[in-house]
Write an enzyme that holds these catalytic residues in place. Sequence first.
Site, mmCIF file in Angstrom:
data_model
loop_
_atom_site.group_PDB
_atom_site.id
_atom_site.type_symbol
_atom_site.label_atom_id
_atom_site.label_comp_id
_atom_site.label_asym_id
_atom_site.label_seq_id
_atom_site.Cartn_x
_atom_site.Cartn_y
_atom_site.Cartn_z
ATOM 1 N N LYS A 88 9.141 4.612 0.004
ATOM 2 C CA LYS A 88 10.007 3.703 0.189
ATOM 3 C C LYS A 88 11.043 3.979 -0.933
ATOM 4 O O LYS A 88 10.789 3.824 -2.075
ATOM 5 C CB LYS A 88 9.604 2.220 0.193
ATOM 6 C CG LYS A 88 10.577 1.227 0.683
ATOM 7 C CD LYS A 88 9.941 -0.301 0.926
ATOM 8 C CE LYS A 88 11.046 -1.142 1.364
ATOM 9 N NZ LYS A 88 10.568 -2.652 1.372
ATOM 10 N N SER A 163 11.348 -4.920 5.664
ATOM 11 C CA SER A 163 12.239 -3.992 5.121
ATOM 12 C C SER A 163 11.563 -2.502 5.153
ATOM 13 O O SER A 163 12.625 -1.758 5.288
ATOM 14 C CB SER A 163 12.834 -4.400 3.735
ATOM 15 O OG SER A 163 11.746 -4.368 2.963
ATOM 16 N N SER A 187 7.455 -7.453 4.251
ATOM 17 C CA SER A 187 7.917 -6.168 4.622
ATOM 18 C C SER A 187 6.828 -4.854 4.737
ATOM 19 O O SER A 187 7.464 -3.936 5.050
ATOM 20 C CB SER A 187 8.955 -5.755 3.386
ATOM 21 O OG SER A 187 10.272 -6.452 3.571
#
Length: 494
Positions: A88, A163, A187
């Site tokens: 990520k 996210s 997230s």
Amino acid sequence: MADLPSFNLFDLLAGLRRGDFSARELTLATLERIERLEPALHTLITFTPELALQQAEAADRRYAAWRQDDPSAGWGLPALLGIPVMIKDVLCLKDVPCTCGSRILENFVPPYTATAVQRLLDAGVVVVGKSNTDEFAMGSSTENSAFGPSRNPWDLNRVPGGSSGGSASAVAARLVPAATGSDTGGSIRQPAAFCGVTGLKPTYGRVSRYGLVAYGSSLDSVGAFARSAAEVAELFRIMAGHDPLDSTSANLPVPELHLGQRNLQGLRIGVPEEYFIEGIQPEVEQAVRVAIDQMQALGARVQTVSLPHTSYALPVYYLIAPAEASANLARYDGVRFGRREPAERMIEMFFKTRGKGFGAEVKRRIMLGTYALSAGYYDAYYGQAQKVRTLIKQDFERAFQQVDVIACPVTPTTAFPIGEHTDDPLAMYLEDVFTLPANLAGVPGLAFPVGFDSRGLPVGMQLMGPHFREDILLQAAYAYQQATDWHLRTPATR
Ligand SMILES: NC(=O)C[C@H](N)C(=O)O
């Protein structure tokens, strides 16, 4: 190799060890698959094919030495040697841009690597890219990424969640068997649910945050995605453990994970009444209740529990997280990191850099947070929120005296269409109602697929456990996944 030989981490490792294919071949097939599907999915902010091939070739040299019993290969093999992963884009990887989905860090190249990422590198992974995220991890859809949204492979007109949406979408579309994420209020778990994969938010302090770009420092956790609990357990085992570089990292041993058990005999599951609220999509509730029944059929004992302060979690989170974010994001001033807008005077440079560099949601949170922390309001907002946070934590402590895990939905709905919540920040915040209590309490949460709605979109279930008991969650999901095949279903993306 036409396409990937398997999408399972353990099968891929076995194939690599047997020499059915090389790490280079596996990587080339992965890169080709990414190139083919990426235009539709947009899972990546930075694609790193050269780095991946270098790492794959190094992995092949290691396998070759191991096969020839060359002592320089060391004893055994690193646990994930040659496995392609995505990182990520809020976790630093030395010499590769780390944008955090933001224009302000568009050209920021970190000079060091996050501990969690380093542990994966030491285990031999091949990094194919940095995955898409809402700007600074603020959002639930990846629509707040300055580089455009990722798409849900189950329906390309829908969000993958956020996210960590890029990572979840990539694992669901089988671009990579595994990816990392971060979870401040949901997230990892929410995108895992929307994309039909398994995602773990570990206990606060279990995985080092060193090299994770800070959002809400008292809430941030680093975790992982894969399709099954067994694969997530392997990633967690490698990433977890004490790190002297993170002062909040817990100095506790990571328990051995024995995922052999196929039944849930003796497991006490608590079902919190406050998590089955009005407004929840009936198909979500239905699928989660069926999954709980199935766990009962596997031997678990199910009882109702109460987490009475649940309804305060959302307002408390949206005070604490923006307050911490406003402090953490003060460092992006055009001087130390990333973007700088030219200006005559320094103060103008600050205004211009931050004005152009941050997107609307980040600005909203900075304003909310700065207000909540300002003189005269601090006690009324931030101080009060911290007190209520303690009550929420105590709810969990009380519940875990009666039960081993808490089972509930991950999200009130399945994946929503792109654009549906972009003009309504509150509706977006509501996505987190079932996930953010775990961050406020610091307890671990695991999301995994338990069915589909009538549109064919995945439904996720969440298990939460006591501090540092990720092992119970992973074992329970493992047993469930031995008896079901939701985690093996795949979207139509070929
Ligand atoms: N970062 C997260 O865990 C996502 C959450 N929806 C937030 O915007 O804060």
